[in-house]
Design an enzyme around this catalytic site. Structure first.
Site, mmCIF file in Angstrom:
data_model
loop_
_atom_site.group_PDB
_atom_site.id
_atom_site.type_symbol
_atom_site.label_atom_id
_atom_site.label_comp_id
_atom_site.label_asym_id
_atom_site.label_seq_id
_atom_site.Cartn_x
_atom_site.Cartn_y
_atom_site.Cartn_z
ATOM 1 N N ASP A 67 -8.219 25.771 -7.286
ATOM 2 C CA ASP A 67 -8.100 27.101 -7.886
ATOM 3 C C ASP A 67 -7.837 26.888 -9.368
ATOM 4 O O ASP A 67 -6.761 26.436 -9.757
ATOM 5 C CB ASP A 67 -6.948 27.864 -7.235
ATOM 6 N N VAL A 68 -8.833 27.187 -10.218
ATOM 7 C CA VAL A 68 -8.684 26.871 -11.639
ATOM 8 C C VAL A 68 -7.515 27.612 -12.282
ATOM 9 O O VAL A 68 -6.973 27.154 -13.292
ATOM 10 C CB VAL A 68 -9.982 27.156 -12.433
ATOM 11 N N TYR A 161 -12.711 40.950 -19.483
ATOM 12 C CA TYR A 161 -13.780 39.950 -19.518
ATOM 13 C C TYR A 161 -14.126 39.593 -20.955
ATOM 14 O O TYR A 161 -14.204 38.410 -21.319
ATOM 15 C CB TYR A 161 -15.007 40.492 -18.785
ATOM 16 N N LYS A 165 -13.461 35.883 -22.597
ATOM 17 C CA LYS A 165 -14.606 35.073 -23.001
ATOM 18 C C LYS A 165 -14.619 34.832 -24.514
ATOM 19 O O LYS A 165 -14.967 33.724 -24.959
ATOM 20 C CB LYS A 165 -15.909 35.751 -22.556
ATOM 21 N N THR A 196 -26.757 36.383 -10.750
ATOM 22 C CA THR A 196 -25.778 35.668 -9.938
ATOM 23 C C THR A 196 -24.936 36.670 -9.144
ATOM 24 O O THR A 196 -24.955 37.875 -9.428
ATOM 25 C CB THR A 196 -24.829 34.816 -10.809
#
Length: 259
Positions: A67-68, A161, A165, A196
């Protein structure tokens, strides 16, 4: 593989988010280039399925669940793969997430924290794990999968997000600043819309017609492969790749802001 590119025979590559999408396609590319590839993610069953499919193609794939967002989990996964194969030569950080409730009236603190913990802190955890080994080995390549939203602001990806990012840019620059002298290079890799599974987390998923115009994971993997297999003296510090039908410019019905 172009004339500028180097093979990855005997190298160890680690792909976070390696079970699906960009991560899966990149793991396949790295394996075909000769690397032993460790894939990590939270869902062991999905990782095992991907590994089985890639091994059937003759690729050397290892599954190391992690789990990052959890630094201890990342450190344990790194210890496992480096203990078996030596230092990681190539790290591709492809794990990422978003939430459906993205605008300020709908976003919760918990949703914001979840996205940042995976998209930003998760990258820092993985980079922190591999850097000592890369430094000692005298080199290594890190490709951080960001987003076009991390390169140029648009409203539709949402607050969490876009913020997570965008923050990857100075993270990558700091690696090149501090570690380039040790032979370590990093890339802020910014793809536009890619077909994706993360598309399903959008408030209004795109139509099949729109998805058909997007980048394919394999397109992105080819570009990542170019970045990490360049000669050691070459650092592609930032790469922007987008579909020709680029909805960051054109827009789309499903991208219209909804409160």
């Amino acid at each position: 593989m172009g004339a500028m590119q180097q093979g990855l025979d005997g190298k160890l590559a680690w792909v976070t988010g390696g079970g699906t999408g960009i991560g899966r396609a990149t793991a396949a590319w790295l394996g075909r280039a000769g690397a032993t590839v460790a894939i990590s993610g939270r869902r062991a069953e999905e990782l095992e399925k991907t590994a089985a499919e890639l091994r059937a193609q003759g690729l050397r794939i290892e599954v190391v669940p992690a789990d990052v967002a959890d630094a201890a989990s990342v450190a344990a996964a790194h210890a496992t793969i480096s203990g078996r194969h030596g230092p990681v030569s190539v790290l591709v950080c492809a794990a990422g997430t978003n939430v459906p409730n993205r605008t300020w009236p709908r976003l919760t603190p918990e949703g914001f924290a979840k996205v940042v913990q995976i998209n930003l802190v998760g990258v820092a955890n993985a980079v922190h794990a591999v850097l000592p080994g890369m430094r000692a080995a005298g080199g290594g390549s890190i490709c951080v999968v960001s987003s076009l939203a991390g390169w140029s602001y648009r409203d539709f990806p949402g607050v969490a997000y876009s913020a997570s990012k965008t923050a990857l840019d100075p993270l990558v620059q700091s690696v090149n600043d501090e570690e380039g002298r040790h032979g370590v290079r990093a890339c802020h890799f910014c793809p536009g819309e890619v077909a994706t599974p993360i598309l399903t987390s959008r408030p209004v998923p795109p139509s099949e017609e729109e998805i058909a115009r997007m980048l394919r994971p394999e397109d992105v993997a080819d570009a990542i492969g170019f970045v990490v297999s360049a000669p050691p003296h070459v650092c592609l510090a930032e790469v922007v790749i987008a579909p020709t039908w680029n909805r960051f410019y054109i827009g789309g019905e499903d991208l219209k802001r909804r409160a």
